[in-house]
Design an enzyme around this catalytic site. Structure first.
Site, mmCIF file in Angstrom:
data_model
loop_
_atom_site.group_PDB
_atom_site.id
_atom_site.type_symbol
_atom_site.label_atom_id
_atom_site.label_comp_id
_atom_site.label_asym_id
_atom_site.label_seq_id
_atom_site.Cartn_x
_atom_site.Cartn_y
_atom_site.Cartn_z
ATOM 1 C CG ASN A 149 -1.966 -1.070 1.171
ATOM 2 O OD1 ASN A 149 -2.593 -1.279 0.139
ATOM 3 N ND2 ASN A 149 -2.142 -1.787 2.277
ATOM 4 N N GLY A 182 8.291 -4.182 0.720
ATOM 5 C CA GLY A 182 6.906 -4.194 1.150
ATOM 6 C C GLY A 182 6.637 -4.843 2.482
ATOM 7 C CG HIS A 257 19.303 13.015 12.069
ATOM 8 N ND1 HIS A 257 20.196 12.305 12.840
ATOM 9 C CD2 HIS A 257 18.683 12.104 11.273
ATOM 10 C CE1 HIS A 257 20.125 11.018 12.525
ATOM 11 N NE2 HIS A 257 19.214 10.867 11.568
ATOM 12 N NE ARG A 340 19.683 1.549 18.013
ATOM 13 C CZ ARG A 340 20.119 2.170 16.922
ATOM 14 N NH1 ARG A 340 19.448 3.209 16.428
ATOM 15 N NH2 ARG A 340 21.201 1.783 16.307
ATOM 16 C CG ASP A 342 20.042 6.713 15.108
ATOM 17 O OD1 ASP A 342 20.687 5.682 14.841
ATOM 18 O OD2 ASP A 342 20.073 7.738 14.393
ATOM 19 C CD GLU A 371 23.895 3.776 16.511
ATOM 20 O OE1 GLU A 371 24.477 3.259 15.542
ATOM 21 O OE2 GLU A 371 23.187 4.803 16.418
ATOM 22 C CG HIS A 445 20.524 -1.318 10.932
ATOM 23 N ND1 HIS A 445 20.572 -1.388 12.311
ATOM 24 C CD2 HIS A 445 20.479 -0.002 10.643
ATOM 25 C CE1 HIS A 445 20.557 -0.176 12.807
ATOM 26 N NE2 HIS A 445 20.505 0.688 11.823
ATOM 27 C CG ASP A 446 24.229 0.817 11.302
ATOM 28 O OD1 ASP A 446 23.800 1.203 10.195
ATOM 29 O OD2 ASP A 446 23.803 1.270 12.377
ATOM 30 C CG ASP A 490 23.285 0.181 4.109
ATOM 31 O OD1 ASP A 490 22.388 -0.372 3.461
ATOM 32 O OD2 ASP A 490 23.320 1.403 4.348
ATOM 33 N NE ARG A 494 20.761 -1.268 6.437
ATOM 34 C CZ ARG A 494 20.804 0.062 6.554
ATOM 35 N NH1 ARG A 494 19.990 0.811 5.811
ATOM 36 N NH2 ARG A 494 21.656 0.647 7.385
#
Length: 597
Positions: A149, A182, A257, A340, A342, A371, A445-446, A490, A494
């Site tokens: 969607n 998705g 940010h 968490r 960032d 982090e 993911h890093d 990355d 991912r």
């Protein structure tokens, strides 16, 4: 050297490690006959605090009994001596050996490596967190239910769930088209039984608020679920279904940010608001740091799509933290149990403390994790000594230090004595409750996927997972690791979860080891004694509930491709109790000490 001291040995320093405010400290220094006087020098905040003479008692021991540090802080100390050398009285300074807890003499005071004492007050993590197992979900890549969607403008959606992720960038290395698979919140709900069966009790969701990207670290609207993921009703349903299964949710708080494509900055005019980029009259103008409005503004690490915010601007603090309908109150009132943070290093101390205070008012069982990639007990960032672990900021941090030590040991970059020294240093510096609340991760993911980091060596991979699950702290599973998912940095790390194509051997191993942890009170509650072994290919530790290793579990990790032997006469309190062991190549040995002692 004329004196002997080791902060890791209780005959020299008691208690070991960090102190709770009000706890008394006892120090002993053993000296040679030529030592006339010994002083303890204490510093904090890069300043001299005091110089205390130590009292000479029997057998050339200089003692400081029941010393009290009056405020919570990060303290550093070393020793000064007056010694007779070649008929002259000389002043010498002794600080910490860079490798371990022993002392050494320093000829130049400016070079001295000082010992650390962390003094905290009231760090307390709820049982559900410090005794849980955490699972990190990157929502777009975890699971998809239903059709996709509200796809983003100027983006592309992969034709197949199994496609390899990629970026489309311009010559300035900027992403010009975001890619999506998705994955959504209904997909997470759909797999809650799977996660419960895996042994998960905590889900940490990567950012879920509206934004243009797939990772959502460029927030567009903090108070709105991204429409590709679902809506507030879907999120509410997720919380309800998790609650039924005894699973708590932690969200990613990206508060240093926003995105440039946001309701607050509105660089592209995609929002029905007067953004800070558009006008100096914007209600959000004070949130940002313009050098020359509108084109020149401060942004995160120079990334123009991520304008930095003035976190201490009152209207921003009110919006995120204090208003009746603030960001954290909105989502915690749904049942979110914590955050968490960032890039917590880039958040002002006062902001973190305000956030911590307010979350506890909303829910006294909530947690706040930061982090941090280094030793969080003493990190200096932007020329400020950060004090994350003193009681009024973080419960714990992302355990990249744990990951780095473990991987370096398994890949032969360091040996087991190095690993022992490094883990002992962290355990010494962290308050006990913070150590138990550390997120022991082996991939995120890093970073590269853990099995890729270990050169796809499945045996070493299992050693890493077994260590993670038996270590003191909170195990952190990055989605897909339990399925044997590969991935470089990355975006390759991912990839989508490989439903129906999991490595069954690895998945079953995860299920077994998490079950073992979750049903063993020593592993979820116990303390740790790290072992300094003569065999440098074997790393070991004991988990135990009480002294004398009651309910104790001995854990040994052999990284070698050969059989290795351990002689237990080198291990305190285990000599003549445990027979010498022969460890299989790349093996993980678990011994129940209750059956032996």
């Amino acid at each position: 050297m004329s004196i002997t001291y080791n902060s890791w040995v209780e005959s020299f320093k008691k208690p070991f490690g960090a102190l709770e405010l009000g706890e008394k400290l006892n120090l002993n220094v053993t000296a040679r006959d030529n030592v006339k006087d010994v002083w303890l020098i204490v510093e904090a905040d890069e300043k001299y605090i005091e110089e205390i003479p130590m009292k000479k008692i029997q057998n050339n021991i200089f003692n400081l009994a029941e010393y009290y540090l009056a405020e919570k802080n990060i303290y550093f100390y070393y020793f000064k001596t007056q010694e007779e050398i070649n008929g002259n009285i000389e002043t010498r300074y002794y600080g910490k050996n860079h490798e371990n807890g022993e002392c050494r003499v320093y000829l130049n005071l400016n070079d001295i490596n000082k010992y650390q004492i962390t003094v905290s007050k009231g760090i307390k993590s709820p049982k559900w967190f410090k005794e849980g197992v955490l699972y990190h979900i990157f929502v777009d890549r975890f699971n998809k239910v239903g059709k996709i969607n509200n796809p983003k403008k100027n983006s592309f959606i992969y034709a197949n769930w199994e496609d390899t992720p990629m970026y489309i960038k311009n010559n300035d290395n900027e992403v010009v088209r975001w890619d999506f698979y998705g994955g959504n919140l209904k997909g997470v709900i759909n797999k809650l039984s799977y996660l419960k069966n895996l042994g998960i009790s905590i889900i940490y969701l990567s950012p879920i608020f509206e934004s243009q990207s797939n990772h959502k670290y460029d927030t567009g609207d903090y108070k709105k679920i991204d429409s590709m993921f679902g809506d507030e009703e879907t999120f509410k349903k997720l919380i309800e279904e998790c609650s039924k299964k005894g699973i708590n949710i932690i969200l990613d708080g990206v508060f240093s940010h926003t995105g440039d494509d946001s309701i607050y900055f509105n660089k592209y005019g995609n929002y029905d608001s007067l953004g800070a980029y558009q006008s100096l009259e914007s209600p959000y103008i004070q949130w940002y740091k313009f050098k020359n409005h509108p084109e020149k503004y401060d942004c995160w690490w120079g990334v123009k799509s991520l304008p930095n915010v003035n976190e201490m601007e009152k209207s921003y603090i009110d919006y995120i933290i204090k208003d009746k309908d603030s960001v954290i109150k909105k989502w915690m009132n749904y049942g979110v149990k914590g955050w968490r943070l960032d890039v917590v290093d880039e958040l002002p101390t006062e902001f973190i403390e305000e956030l911590k205070s307010e979350t506890l008012k909303i829910d006294e069982e909530s947690i706040l994790i930061g982090e941090v990639w280094e030793d969080a007990s003493n990190k200096v960032s932007y020329e400020e000594r950060r004090k994350y672990l003193l009681g009024n900021q973080l419960n714990g941090v992302t355990g990249y230090v744990f990951k780095n030590i473990l991987i370096d040991f398994l890949t032969h970059k360091i040996d087991s004595i190095d690993a022992y020294n490094k883990f002992m240093t962290v355990k010494e510096n962290y308050p006990k409750e913070a150590f138990k609340s550390n997120l022991n991760l082996i991939g995120t993911h890093d970073t590269r996927r853990i099995i890729t980091e270990l050169n796809e060596d499945k045996e070493l991979f299992k050693l890493a997972v077994a260590t993670q699950m038996t270590f003191e702290g909170v195990p952190y599973i990055y989605y897909g690791d339990e399925a044997g998912l590969l991935g470089e940095k990355d975006p390759d790390n991912r990839r989508t979860y490989p439903w129906k194509n999991e490595d069954k051997d690895i998945l079953n191993f995860y299920k077994d080891i998490t079950k073992y942890r979750n049903t063993n009170k020593t592993l979820i509650k116990g303390d740790t004694k790290f072992l300094k072994l003569e065999n440098t290919n074997v790393f070991g530790y004991i988990r135990y509930i009480e002294s004398e290793y009651k309910d104790g579990i001995l854990i040994l990790i052999n990284r070698s491709e050969s059989e290795e032997y351990i002689e237990f006469d080198t291990i305190e309190n285990l000599c003549n109790k445990v027979k010498n062991l022969k460890l299989k190549p790349k093996s993980f040995e678990v011994i129940n000490l209750d059956k032996i002692l």
